[in-house]
Design a protein around this motif. Structure first.
Motif, mmCIF file in Angstrom:
data_model
loop_
_atom_site.group_PDB
_atom_site.id
_atom_site.type_symbol
_atom_site.label_atom_id
_atom_site.label_comp_id
_atom_site.label_asym_id
_atom_site.label_seq_id
_atom_site.Cartn_x
_atom_site.Cartn_y
_atom_site.Cartn_z
ATOM 1 N N LEU A 32 0.269 -1.234 -0.008
ATOM 2 C CA LEU A 32 -0.286 0.340 -0.374
ATOM 3 C C LEU A 32 0.544 0.997 0.345
ATOM 4 C CD1 LEU A 32 -3.302 0.759 0.141
ATOM 5 C CD2 LEU A 32 -2.550 1.332 2.985
ATOM 6 N N ALA A 33 0.979 2.063 -0.881
ATOM 7 C CA ALA A 33 1.663 3.107 -1.243
ATOM 8 C C ALA A 33 1.033 4.612 -0.891
ATOM 9 C CB ALA A 33 2.346 2.866 -2.309
ATOM 10 N N ALA A 34 1.171 5.361 -0.609
ATOM 11 C CA ALA A 34 0.991 6.674 -0.500
ATOM 12 C C ALA A 34 1.842 8.048 -0.730
ATOM 13 C CB ALA A 34 -0.408 7.313 0.827
ATOM 14 N N VAL A 35 1.317 9.375 -1.180
ATOM 15 C CA VAL A 35 2.784 10.302 -1.326
ATOM 16 C C VAL A 35 2.018 10.916 0.036
ATOM 17 C CG1 VAL A 35 3.238 12.424 -2.519
ATOM 18 C CG2 VAL A 35 2.640 9.762 -3.545
ATOM 19 N N VAL A 36 2.646 11.237 0.846
ATOM 20 C CA VAL A 36 2.320 12.201 2.095
ATOM 21 C C VAL A 36 3.250 13.318 1.640
ATOM 22 C CG1 VAL A 36 2.813 12.333 4.358
ATOM 23 C CG2 VAL A 36 2.417 9.642 3.207
ATOM 24 N N GLU A 37 1.880 14.707 2.239
ATOM 25 C CA GLU A 37 2.708 15.321 2.244
ATOM 26 C C GLU A 37 2.723 16.509 3.976
ATOM 27 O OE1 GLU A 37 2.828 17.781 -0.028
ATOM 28 O OE2 GLU A 37 1.577 17.696 -1.610
ATOM 29 N N THR A 38 4.623 15.793 3.880
ATOM 30 C CA THR A 38 4.965 16.185 4.611
ATOM 31 C C THR A 38 4.997 17.413 5.250
ATOM 32 O OG1 THR A 38 6.936 16.074 4.748
ATOM 33 C CG2 THR A 38 5.893 13.974 5.084
ATOM 34 N N PRO A 39 5.677 17.799 6.605
ATOM 35 C CA PRO A 39 6.331 19.694 6.636
ATOM 36 C C PRO A 39 7.321 19.684 5.808
ATOM 37 C CG PRO A 39 4.814 18.561 8.734
ATOM 38 C CD PRO A 39 5.097 17.127 7.404
ATOM 39 N N ASP A 40 7.638 18.768 5.421
ATOM 40 C CA ASP A 40 9.250 18.987 4.775
ATOM 41 C C ASP A 40 8.994 19.222 3.124
ATOM 42 O OD1 ASP A 40 10.938 19.377 7.159
ATOM 43 O OD2 ASP A 40 11.857 17.133 7.547
ATOM 44 N N GLY A 41 7.717 18.243 2.795
ATOM 45 C CA GLY A 41 7.369 17.958 1.600
ATOM 46 C C GLY A 41 7.227 17.254 1.125
ATOM 47 N N PRO A 42 6.831 16.672 0.166
ATOM 48 C CA PRO A 42 6.502 15.278 -0.337
ATOM 49 C C PRO A 42 7.215 13.763 -0.261
ATOM 50 C CG PRO A 42 6.689 16.200 -2.209
ATOM 51 C CD PRO A 42 6.741 17.398 -1.192
ATOM 52 N N LEU A 43 6.753 12.895 0.474
ATOM 53 C CA LEU A 43 6.768 11.899 0.579
ATOM 54 C C LEU A 43 6.140 10.856 0.454
ATOM 55 C CD1 LEU A 43 9.822 10.510 1.987
ATOM 56 C CD2 LEU A 43 8.510 10.364 4.176
ATOM 57 N N THR A 44 7.179 9.509 -0.884
ATOM 58 C CA THR A 44 6.221 8.615 -1.263
ATOM 59 C C THR A 44 6.228 7.241 0.107
ATOM 60 O OG1 THR A 44 6.670 8.506 -3.352
ATOM 61 C CG2 THR A 44 6.102 6.975 -2.397
ATOM 62 N N VAL A 45 5.429 7.118 0.237
ATOM 63 C CA VAL A 45 5.671 5.667 1.782
ATOM 64 C C VAL A 45 4.863 4.892 1.455
ATOM 65 C CG1 VAL A 45 5.166 5.009 3.954
ATOM 66 C CG2 VAL A 45 5.550 7.754 3.330
ATOM 67 N N VAL A 46 5.663 3.442 1.681
ATOM 68 C CA VAL A 46 5.222 2.505 0.765
ATOM 69 C C VAL A 46 5.162 1.306 1.895
ATOM 70 C CG1 VAL A 46 5.647 -0.202 -0.611
ATOM 71 C CG2 VAL A 46 6.525 2.610 -1.166
ATOM 72 N N ALA A 47 4.213 0.477 1.917
ATOM 73 C CA ALA A 47 4.257 -0.149 3.725
ATOM 74 C C ALA A 47 3.649 -1.888 2.521
ATOM 75 C CB ALA A 47 2.752 0.280 4.654
ATOM 76 N N THR A 48 4.152 -3.056 3.310
ATOM 77 C CA THR A 48 4.396 -3.734 3.471
ATOM 78 C C THR A 48 4.798 -5.089 3.692
ATOM 79 O OG1 THR A 48 4.426 -5.473 1.443
ATOM 80 C CG2 THR A 48 6.041 -4.958 1.910
ATOM 81 N N HIS A 49 3.812 -6.777 3.447
ATOM 82 C CA HIS A 49 4.241 -7.533 4.683
ATOM 83 C C HIS A 49 4.191 -9.036 3.981
ATOM 84 C CE1 HIS A 49 3.069 -10.659 7.635
ATOM 85 N NE2 HIS A 49 4.056 -10.248 7.668
ATOM 86 N N LEU A 50 5.748 -9.034 3.310
ATOM 87 C CA LEU A 50 5.962 -9.688 2.674
ATOM 88 C C LEU A 50 6.518 -11.693 2.971
ATOM 89 C CD1 LEU A 50 9.497 -8.501 0.755
ATOM 90 C CD2 LEU A 50 7.257 -8.563 0.093
ATOM 91 N N SER A 51 6.401 -11.951 2.260
ATOM 92 C CA SER A 51 5.846 -13.771 2.461
ATOM 93 C C SER A 51 7.100 -13.769 3.221
ATOM 94 C CB SER A 51 6.896 -14.505 1.482
ATOM 95 O OG SER A 51 6.372 -16.559 1.782
ATOM 96 N N SER A 52 6.790 -15.469 4.276
ATOM 97 C CA SER A 52 7.623 -16.185 5.068
ATOM 98 C C SER A 52 8.491 -17.044 4.661
ATOM 99 C CB SER A 52 7.025 -16.510 6.633
ATOM 100 O OG SER A 52 6.113 -17.906 5.823
ATOM 101 N N TRP A 53 7.934 -17.356 3.255
ATOM 102 C CA TRP A 53 9.537 -18.049 2.631
ATOM 103 C C TRP A 53 10.841 -17.418 1.919
ATOM 104 C CZ3 TRP A 53 6.856 -21.655 -1.356
ATOM 105 C CH2 TRP A 53 6.132 -22.708 -0.648
#
Length: 257
Positions: free
Chosen positions: A137-158
């Motif tokens: 899940l990704a988002a372009v966040v408008e932080t106080p310092d400027g935009p930051l792309t944040v990507v969240a994930t949970h990868l396989s246990s294999w």
């Protein structure tokens, strides 16, 4: 400065008494003080989590302005009659699910979701192997310092397949706006994720298992003009078998006021 948090919540299970308490989980996340929070192993309407919407409980407690929940599995994942299927990502909110969440105190310019390749195929609702489907899940966040792309994930246990997923995700994100951070339980010990992606690791403390952490599998990786303003911390909240990771970052010109 923006505080990033990543936390595999193990569907909110306490390590002290084995109970699931949505309020306890929400309080634990509030105590981390995150501006952007990535959560993994998040149940929605699952019996093992008291039929709660865990992401909603955290959102209500933190008062964030932006949030998304992305299922990896839809349907009941445990108990009698459990027959989860690979989620499409657009399931109605009343459908039981298991997945990840991303929350932000700052406005979000854009959201998008990614279904990661699976190690073993699914034919409709029939799974031809033990591996779970995985998402990002990704988002372009408008932080106080400027935009930051944040990507969240949970990868396989294999062991082998999580490396495949990480390489695939890094390629998929080549065109994403920079600066960028990847947060989550990658199930790949440090320093390998940094070698695979070519991105900078911001976490240099062990995160798993919670009671006596020996390895770093919960990561924050950075690419572009974003830097940690201090060392990352692995916090024992008493919830989950993972420690939560907290790291403060500055974006772009925020590095040098």
């Amino acid at each position: 400065m923006t505080r990033l948090v990543t936390f595999n919540v193990q569907h909110g299970r306490s390590q002290h008494d084995g109970r699931v308490d949505p309020a306890r989980l929400a309080d634990a996340v509030v105590g981390l003080g995150g501006d952007v929070v990535a959560l993994q192993e998040v149940d929605r309407w699952q019996p093992r989590s008291l039929g709660s919407d865990l992401a909603h409980a955290v959102v209500e407690a933190t008062g964030v302005v932006e949030h998304r929940y992305l299922p990896a599995l839809a349907g009941l994942v445990s108990g009698p009659g459990a027959a989860p299927r690979r989620a499409r990502g657009d399931e109605p909110p009343h459908v039981p699910a298991y997945g990840i969440a991303l929350l932000s105190r700052h406005p979000v310019r854009e959201w998008w979701r990614v279904r990661l390749p699976v190690a073993t195929p699914w034919l409709g609702p029939v799974h031809l192997g033990p591996d779970e489907p995985r998402v990002a899940l990704a988002a372009v966040v408008e932080t106080p310092d400027g935009p930051l792309t944040v990507v969240a994930t949970h990868l396989s246990s294999w062991r082998r397949w999580n490396r495949v997923q990480l390489r695939w995700l890094a390629r998929h994100l080549r065109a994403a706006p920079r600066p960028l951070v990847l947060l989550g339980d990658l199930n790949v010990p440090a320093p390998e994720p940094a070698r695979i992606t070519g991105w900078r690791p911001l976490v240099h403390v062990p995160t798993f298992p919670r009671h006596r952490p020996r390895t770093t599998i919960d990561h924050v990786l950075a690419d572009g003009d974003v830097e940690a303003t201090g060392p990352a911390r692995a916090v024992d909240t008493g919830v989950s078998d993972h420690r939560a990771v907290v790291v403060d970052v500055a974006v772009g010109g925020g590095l040098h006021p």
